[in-house]
Write a protein that holds these residues in place. Structure first.
Motif, mmCIF file in Angstrom:
data_model
loop_
_atom_site.group_PDB
_atom_site.id
_atom_site.type_symbol
_atom_site.label_atom_id
_atom_site.label_comp_id
_atom_site.label_asym_id
_atom_site.label_seq_id
_atom_site.Cartn_x
_atom_site.Cartn_y
_atom_site.Cartn_z
ATOM 1 N N LYS A 63 10.350 -5.775 -1.955
ATOM 2 C CA LYS A 63 10.271 -4.293 -2.360
ATOM 3 C C LYS A 63 11.371 -3.601 -1.604
ATOM 4 C CE LYS A 63 6.102 -2.607 -2.549
ATOM 5 N NZ LYS A 63 4.848 -2.026 -2.109
ATOM 6 N N ALA B 82 -4.102 2.447 -10.159
ATOM 7 C CA ALA B 82 -3.942 2.716 -8.913
ATOM 8 C C ALA B 82 -5.136 2.492 -7.954
ATOM 9 C CB ALA B 82 -3.643 4.163 -8.715
ATOM 10 N N ALA B 83 -5.712 1.298 -8.504
ATOM 11 C CA ALA B 83 -7.028 0.868 -7.501
ATOM 12 C C ALA B 83 -6.866 -0.352 -6.718
ATOM 13 C CB ALA B 83 -8.127 0.899 -8.518
ATOM 14 N N ILE B 84 -6.948 -1.745 -7.605
ATOM 15 C CA ILE B 84 -7.262 -2.994 -7.106
ATOM 16 C C ILE B 84 -6.276 -3.635 -7.999
ATOM 17 C CG2 ILE B 84 -9.060 -2.688 -5.788
ATOM 18 C CD1 ILE B 84 -10.589 -4.263 -8.406
ATOM 19 N N ASN C 155 -15.149 2.126 -16.098
ATOM 20 C CA ASN C 155 -13.905 1.562 -15.753
ATOM 21 C C ASN C 155 -13.149 0.588 -16.889
ATOM 22 O OD1 ASN C 155 -12.464 2.265 -13.546
ATOM 23 N ND2 ASN C 155 -14.196 2.078 -12.254
ATOM 24 N N GLY D 234 -8.406 7.067 -4.732
ATOM 25 C CA GLY D 234 -8.166 7.096 -3.501
ATOM 26 C C GLY D 234 -6.946 7.620 -2.795
ATOM 27 N N GLN D 235 -6.120 7.149 -1.820
ATOM 28 C CA GLN D 235 -5.002 7.555 -1.363
ATOM 29 C C GLN D 235 -3.861 7.736 -2.296
ATOM 30 O OE1 GLN D 235 -4.931 8.571 1.760
ATOM 31 N NE2 GLN D 235 -2.759 8.809 1.971
ATOM 32 N N VAL D 236 -3.796 6.731 -2.911
ATOM 33 C CA VAL D 236 -2.548 6.788 -4.216
ATOM 34 C C VAL D 236 -2.904 7.620 -5.264
ATOM 35 C CG1 VAL D 236 -1.210 5.302 -5.492
ATOM 36 C CG2 VAL D 236 -1.626 4.406 -3.254
ATOM 37 N N ALA E 75 0.886 1.365 -9.806
ATOM 38 C CA ALA E 75 0.669 2.085 -8.855
ATOM 39 C C ALA E 75 -0.128 1.241 -7.664
ATOM 40 C CB ALA E 75 0.078 3.529 -9.057
ATOM 41 N N ALA E 76 -0.989 0.463 -8.242
ATOM 42 C CA ALA E 76 -1.487 -0.593 -7.432
ATOM 43 C C ALA E 76 -0.478 -1.704 -7.230
ATOM 44 C CB ALA E 76 -2.867 -0.968 -7.829
ATOM 45 N N ARG F 218 3.942 11.388 4.741
ATOM 46 C CA ARG F 218 3.441 10.110 4.650
ATOM 47 C C ARG F 218 2.354 9.975 3.787
ATOM 48 N NH1 ARG F 218 2.224 5.860 3.526
ATOM 49 N NH2 ARG F 218 2.507 3.734 4.638
ATOM 50 N N THR G 11 3.247 7.564 -1.300
ATOM 51 C CA THR G 11 3.162 6.639 -2.394
ATOM 52 C C THR G 11 2.998 7.450 -3.743
ATOM 53 O OG1 THR G 11 2.397 5.110 -0.846
ATOM 54 C CG2 THR G 11 2.242 4.468 -3.132
ATOM 55 N N GLY H 255 -8.573 4.680 -10.121
ATOM 56 C CA GLY H 255 -8.511 4.654 -8.702
ATOM 57 C C GLY H 255 -8.321 6.079 -8.126
ATOM 58 N N VAL I 163 -14.485 3.591 -8.064
ATOM 59 C CA VAL I 163 -15.289 2.243 -8.304
ATOM 60 C C VAL I 163 -16.414 2.434 -8.981
ATOM 61 C CG1 VAL I 163 -16.222 2.326 -5.810
ATOM 62 C CG2 VAL I 163 -15.957 0.267 -7.016
HETATM 63 P P1 NAD Z 1 -8.057 3.504 -1.581
HETATM 64 O O1 NAD Z 1 -9.135 2.618 -0.791
HETATM 65 O O2 NAD Z 1 -7.600 4.713 -0.854
HETATM 66 O O3 NAD Z 1 -8.307 3.799 -3.004
HETATM 67 C C1 NAD Z 1 -8.819 2.758 -4.054
HETATM 68 C C2 NAD Z 1 -9.253 3.588 -5.045
HETATM 69 O O4 NAD Z 1 -9.467 2.496 -6.263
HETATM 70 C C3 NAD Z 1 -10.896 4.228 -4.668
HETATM 71 O O5 NAD Z 1 -10.860 5.329 -5.500
HETATM 72 C C4 NAD Z 1 -11.780 3.344 -5.022
HETATM 73 O O6 NAD Z 1 -13.014 3.741 -5.504
HETATM 74 C C5 NAD Z 1 -11.167 2.652 -6.414
HETATM 75 N N1 NAD Z 1 -11.516 1.360 -6.732
HETATM 76 C C6 NAD Z 1 -12.084 0.221 -6.004
HETATM 77 N N2 NAD Z 1 -12.259 -0.822 -6.624
HETATM 78 C C7 NAD Z 1 -12.453 -0.507 -8.132
HETATM 79 C C8 NAD Z 1 -12.635 -0.975 -9.261
HETATM 80 N N3 NAD Z 1 -13.158 -2.449 -9.353
HETATM 81 N N4 NAD Z 1 -12.442 -0.359 -10.269
HETATM 82 C C9 NAD Z 1 -11.846 1.052 -10.464
HETATM 83 N N5 NAD Z 1 -11.601 1.556 -9.417
HETATM 84 C C10 NAD Z 1 -11.925 0.809 -8.083
HETATM 85 O O7 NAD Z 1 -6.724 2.604 -1.920
HETATM 86 P P2 NAD Z 1 -5.263 3.049 -1.905
HETATM 87 O O8 NAD Z 1 -4.759 3.196 -0.774
HETATM 88 O O9 NAD Z 1 -5.228 4.246 -2.832
HETATM 89 O O10 NAD Z 1 -4.403 1.928 -2.534
HETATM 90 C C11 NAD Z 1 -4.663 1.745 -4.053
HETATM 91 C C12 NAD Z 1 -3.823 0.595 -4.576
HETATM 92 O O11 NAD Z 1 -2.377 1.086 -4.066
HETATM 93 C C13 NAD Z 1 -3.803 -0.762 -3.912
HETATM 94 O O12 NAD Z 1 -3.261 -2.045 -4.769
HETATM 95 C C14 NAD Z 1 -2.723 -0.768 -2.637
HETATM 96 O O13 NAD Z 1 -2.297 -2.104 -2.301
HETATM 97 C C15 NAD Z 1 -1.468 0.006 -3.586
HETATM 98 N N6 NAD Z 1 -0.524 0.613 -2.624
HETATM 99 C C16 NAD Z 1 -1.240 1.579 -1.828
HETATM 100 C C17 NAD Z 1 -0.102 2.288 -1.079
HETATM 101 C C18 NAD Z 1 -0.614 3.373 0.153
HETATM 102 O O14 NAD Z 1 0.375 4.028 0.497
HETATM 103 N N7 NAD Z 1 -1.893 3.683 0.067
HETATM 104 C C19 NAD Z 1 1.181 1.632 -0.979
HETATM 105 C C20 NAD Z 1 1.592 0.718 -1.948
HETATM 106 C C21 NAD Z 1 0.647 0.121 -2.607
#
Ligand code: NAD
Length: 412
Positions: free
Chosen positions: A92, A290-292, A276, A217-219, A312-313, A183, A187, A215, A240
């Motif tokens: 990456k 953008a979840a898992i 989902n 969450g953060q992303v 994105a995930a 920051r 992403t 998803g 989720v």
């Molecule tokens: P997070 O925990 O903040 O959010 C995850 C989201 O996914 C939540 O809304 C959760 O409810 C949902 N979720 C969880 N399980 C689920 C399922 N089975 N079905 C549907 N939705 C589901 O995580 P994040 O930081 O947003 O990361 C999301 C993805 O992006 C991950 O794969 C992570 O590795 C990747 N990522 C994140 C970053 C970052 O800066 N946070 C950077 C690069 C990659």
């Protein structure tokens, strides 16, 4: 398949398209971590009992710069998984051409089951156990699953207790301790820059382009907010517990207000509430997992109706699904490129810390756009020139950069 073997299989495949012939010896260098640290982290729990947690820091390759990669606290964090993730960080960082090698760390623990005090002690013990192998010019950790800016503040403090004040030792810190402005959204913002570029290539107007985001969450929530501001139609989002869909498009600021006060999509009006699984199969221009990991598999790939997938995930599409989607002419833009915005802004944080200086948000966002757009164009053009997938193209570019630097440094 073992996650580390899976990454090495992809490398093997990409090595057929590199500028330099990859001999067995070179391939062995590229697929073997340079250093693997396994530590036992005993801590005294709040109830007085001692518990031992396994910790890892795998330093995969530092030919292009200091090792860089997150630390995850997760019950499934194990040696092979952390090794695979450390290798992916090497590629990456090379794909987006920032001066870092690749590493990853982890502790096998469910952070939700520990008190704040226990988490503090565990983070401190882990950092002190690996401190000889860290440093702003050696290895710079960052947050990942189950860790956050608080964890980084504790890591910085533990490292500083031996080496003195060193903010550049970790990225993803609170802004008050030297974290970079921007920051948190980086992403998601990077993902939307990639979508903008794909639209330019395909001559799509954001106003007529529909997005589905899995998803929130953060992303995912940042992708939704930034894309909405740019005029894209956000057709569906999920967390989720379930998903919501509206063919007319969802008003994201309004949804965020609702979500922040209710912590759920349940009860949100004027949308369809769907599962989902159904969200992934809805018709749209861009589907954005953008979840898992592993949400698009051989079980559902055949029913996907989006034209383009934006990863994105990390690792949302399995290799089996990849083949099915390719046969359906669905383009996939790979995670190694798409979600690199976080590590790019981590790079900016490291620079700011080395200079003891803070950039304005405009500078952070415009430098991020420059780097990720350049990487997109390289991956796109290389794929078209060689008639290969974007995933293979990205990996080939990463390999070329690492091999070239290894050559300059006399490793091959
Ligand atoms: P997070 O925990 O903040 O959010 C995850 C989201 O996914 C939540 O809304 C959760 O409810 C949902 N979720 C969880 N399980 C689920 C399922 N089975 N079905 C549907 N939705 C589901 O995580 P994040 O930081 O947003 O990361 C999301 C993805 O992006 C991950 O794969 C992570 O590795 C990747 N990522 C994140 C970053 C970052 O800066 N946070 C950077 C690069 C990659």
């Amino acid at each position: 398949m073992d996650p580390f073997e899976e990454v090495n299989l992809s490398l093997n495949k990409a090595s057929k398209y590199t500028n330099t012939k990859v001999t067995d010896g070179i391939l062995e260098m590229l697929t073997t971590p340079w250093r693997e640290i396994i530590v036992s982290c005993p801590i005294k729990m709040d109830n007085g009992e001692t518990k031992v947690f396994s910790g890892y820091r795998i330093q995969h390759n530092a030919v292009r710069g200091p090792y860089k990669g997150g630390v995850r606290f997760h019950p499934d964090a194990n040696h092979s998984e952390v090794k695979a993730l450390s290798s992916l960080m090497t590629w990456k960082n090379a794909i987006v051409d920032i001066p870092f090698g690749g590493a990853k760390g982890g502790i096998q623990v469910d952070p939700n089951k520990l008190s704040k005090n226990e988490l503090y002690n565990l983070t401190k013990r882990y950092t002190l156990s690996i401190d000889k192998f860290l440093g702003p010019n050696t290895d710079i950790p960052a947050p990942d699953l189950g860790t956050n800016s608080q964890t980084m503040a504790w890591m910085m403090d533990a490292y500083g207790s031996i080496h003195g004040y060193t903010p550049a030792i970790v990225t993803g810190k609170p802004v008050e301790l030297g974290g970079s402005i921007g920051r948190d959204s980086s992403t998601g913002r990077g993902v939307v820059f990639i979508i903008d570029e794909v639209c330019k290539k395909l001559k799509l107007n954001p106003k007529n382009t529909s997005l589905i985001i899995q998803g929130f969450g953060q992303v995912g929530s940042w992708i939704a907010q930034i894309a909405f501001e740019k005029g894209y139609k956000i057709m569906a989002v999920s967390n989720v517990n379930g998903a919501i869909l509206s063919n007319k498009g969802i008003n994201i600021p309004n949804l965020i207000e609702y979500y922040n006060s209710n912590k759920t999509f349940d009860g949100y009006k004027n949308v369809e509430h769907i599962s989902n699984d159904d969200l992934l199969l809805a018709k749209c221009d861009f589907l954005i997992p953008a979840a898992i990991e592993r949400v698009i598999t051989e079980k559902n790939a055949d029913q996907i109706r989006s034209k383009i997938i934006i990863e994105a995930a990390n690792h949302p599409v399995t290799p089996e699904a990849d083949k099915i989607l390719e046969s359906k002419n669905i383009d996939i833009y790979p995670d190694t490129l798409v979600n690199s915005g976080g590590v790019i802004v981590s790079y900016f944080e490291w620079i700011q810390n080395l200079y003891q200086h803070q950039w304005e948000i405009e500078r952070v966002n415009s430098e991020l756009q420059k780097i990720i757009t350049k990487a997109f164009i390289e991956v796109y053009d290389n794929a078209k020139n060689k008639n290969i997938s974007f995933r293979l193209s990205a990996l080939t570019i990463g390999l070329n950069r690492v091999i070239h630097t290894a050559d300059l440094r006399g490793y091959i």
